[in-house]
Scaffold this motif. Structure first.
Motif, PDB file in Angstrom:
ATOM      1  N   THR A 179       0.845  -1.193   0.000  1.00 40.34           N
ATOM      2  CA  THR A 179       0.000   0.000   0.000  1.00 40.34           C
ATOM      3  C   THR A 179       0.880   1.243   0.000  1.00 40.34           C
ATOM      4  N   LEU A 180       0.268   2.357  -0.299  1.00 38.54           N
ATOM      5  CA  LEU A 180       1.005   3.617  -0.333  1.00 38.54           C
ATOM      6  C   LEU A 180       1.128   4.208   1.064  1.00 38.54           C
ATOM      7  N   PRO A 181       2.281   4.741   1.376  1.00 35.62           N
ATOM      8  CA  PRO A 181       2.371   5.481   2.637  1.00 35.62           C
ATOM      9  C   PRO A 181       1.437   6.694   2.558  1.00 35.62           C
ATOM     10  N   PRO A 182       0.862   7.114   3.681  1.00 24.49           N
ATOM     11  CA  PRO A 182      -0.012   8.287   3.636  1.00 24.49           C
ATOM     12  C   PRO A 182       0.791   9.551   3.336  1.00 24.49           C
ATOM     13  N   LEU A 183       0.081  10.577   2.935  1.00 24.07           N
ATOM     14  CA  LEU A 183       0.743  11.857   2.676  1.00 24.07           C
ATOM     15  C   LEU A 183       0.155  12.942   3.558  1.00 24.07           C
ATOM     16  N   LYS A 233      -5.506   8.195  -0.953  1.00 23.70           N
ATOM     17  CA  LYS A 233      -6.042   7.098  -0.146  1.00 23.70           C
ATOM     18  C   LYS A 233      -6.827   6.116  -1.027  1.00 23.70           C
ATOM     19  N   THR A 234      -7.642   6.642  -1.934  1.00 21.44           N
ATOM     20  CA  THR A 234      -8.423   5.796  -2.835  1.00 21.44           C
ATOM     21  C   THR A 234      -7.513   4.954  -3.714  1.00 21.44           C
ATOM     22  N   TYR A 235      -6.431   5.546  -4.205  1.00 19.32           N
ATOM     23  CA  TYR A 235      -5.482   4.800  -5.027  1.00 19.32           C
ATOM     24  C   TYR A 235      -4.874   3.660  -4.211  1.00 19.32           C
ATOM     25  N   SER A 236      -4.524   3.934  -2.962  1.00 19.79           N
ATOM     26  CA  SER A 236      -3.972   2.893  -2.097  1.00 19.79           C
ATOM     27  C   SER A 236      -5.007   1.792  -1.853  1.00 19.79           C
ATOM     28  N   GLU A 237      -6.258   2.174  -1.663  1.00 18.42           N
ATOM     29  CA  GLU A 237      -7.330   1.193  -1.471  1.00 18.42           C
ATOM     30  C   GLU A 237      -7.512   0.326  -2.713  1.00 18.42           C
ATOM     31  N   MET A 238      -7.306   0.913  -3.889  1.00 13.54           N
ATOM     32  CA  MET A 238      -7.394   0.135  -5.133  1.00 13.54           C
ATOM     33  C   MET A 238      -6.295  -0.928  -5.187  1.00 13.54           C
ATOM     34  N   ILE A 239      -5.117  -0.565  -4.711  1.00 12.07           N
ATOM     35  CA  ILE A 239      -4.013  -1.523  -4.656  1.00 12.07           C
ATOM     36  C   ILE A 239      -4.416  -2.706  -3.773  1.00 12.07           C
ATOM     37  N   THR A 240      -5.019  -2.407  -2.636  1.00 10.43           N
ATOM     38  CA  THR A 240      -5.473  -3.452  -1.717  1.00 10.43           C
ATOM     39  C   THR A 240      -6.527  -4.331  -2.390  1.00 10.43           C
ATOM     40  N   GLU A 241      -7.468  -3.703  -3.055  1.00  5.94           N
ATOM     41  CA  GLU A 241      -8.539  -4.451  -3.732  1.00  5.94           C
ATOM     42  C   GLU A 241      -7.984  -5.372  -4.814  1.00  5.94           C
ATOM     43  N   VAL A 242      -7.085  -4.858  -5.622  1.00  6.92           N
ATOM     44  CA  VAL A 242      -6.490  -5.676  -6.688  1.00  6.92           C
ATOM     45  C   VAL A 242      -5.711  -6.845  -6.086  1.00  6.92           C
ATOM     46  N   ALA A 243      -4.982  -6.585  -5.009  1.00  6.22           N
ATOM     47  CA  ALA A 243      -4.234  -7.662  -4.357  1.00  6.22           C
ATOM     48  C   ALA A 243      -5.181  -8.755  -3.863  1.00  6.22           C
ATOM     49  N   ILE A 279       1.646  -6.032   1.431  1.00  4.88           N
ATOM     50  CA  ILE A 279       2.254  -5.476   2.630  1.00  4.88           C
ATOM     51  C   ILE A 279       1.575  -4.134   2.889  1.00  4.88           C
ATOM     52  N   ASP A 280       0.890  -4.038   4.016  1.00  2.00           N
ATOM     53  CA  ASP A 280       0.111  -2.839   4.328  1.00  2.00           C
ATOM     54  C   ASP A 280       0.942  -1.851   5.149  1.00  2.00           C
ATOM     55  N   VAL A 281       1.768  -1.091   4.471  1.00  2.00           N
ATOM     56  CA  VAL A 281       2.588  -0.092   5.164  1.00  2.00           C
ATOM     57  C   VAL A 281       1.744   1.108   5.582  1.00  2.00           C
ATOM     58  N   ARG A 282       0.708   1.411   4.838  1.00  4.86           N
ATOM     59  CA  ARG A 282      -0.132   2.573   5.131  1.00  4.86           C
ATOM     60  C   ARG A 282      -0.725   2.491   6.537  1.00  4.86           C
ATOM     61  N   SER A 283      -1.349   1.360   6.837  1.00  6.75           N
ATOM     62  CA  SER A 283      -1.969   1.203   8.158  1.00  6.75           C
ATOM     63  C   SER A 283      -0.947   1.294   9.271  1.00  6.75           C
TER      64      SER A 283
END
Length: 107
Positions: free
Chosen positions: A2-6, A41-51, A59-63
């Motif tokens: 996932t993407l780190p938050p900004l 955040k939505t882009y990161s959630e899409m990564i999670t969904e695709v995975a 690997i959920d680094v964002r959380s």
């Protein structure tokens, strides 16, 4: 991963270079600075969904970063890229994931 938050405020100031005219122009089509965070955040959630759909390890680094008291201290001045402490935290999250799921890779 996932993407780190900004930090949308710092990122907005960085991309507009603090120029009031640039800020106004960007806000005309963006609507609000907060949308930067929401899109990211939505882009990161899409990564999670695709995975999940593709049964790919994730690997959920964002959380993990958001669990920190002040996650902004892990970001560079631009508000989007991890700084040295941010990269150290990400490395720790990745290492823990490997230990928990793929320990044979660490031999």
């Amino acid at each position: 991963m996932t993407l780190p938050p900004l930090d949308y405020k710092r990122y907005f100031k960085w991309i507009t270079r603090g120029d009031e005219t640039a800020e106004k122009n960007v806000l005309k089509w963006l609507g609000s600075e907060e949308k930067i965070y929401n899109w990211h955040k939505t882009y990161s959630e899409m990564i999670t969904e695709v995975a999940h759909r593709t049964k790919t390890a994730l690997i959920d680094v964002r959380s993990e970063i958001l669990k920190q008291d002040d996650y902004n201290r892990f970001l560079c001045i631009d508000g989007i890229h991890p700084n040295l402490d941010g990269h150290s935290l990400i490395a720790s999250v990745i290492l823990n994931f490997l230990k928990d799921n793929y320990s044979f890779l660490l031999i």
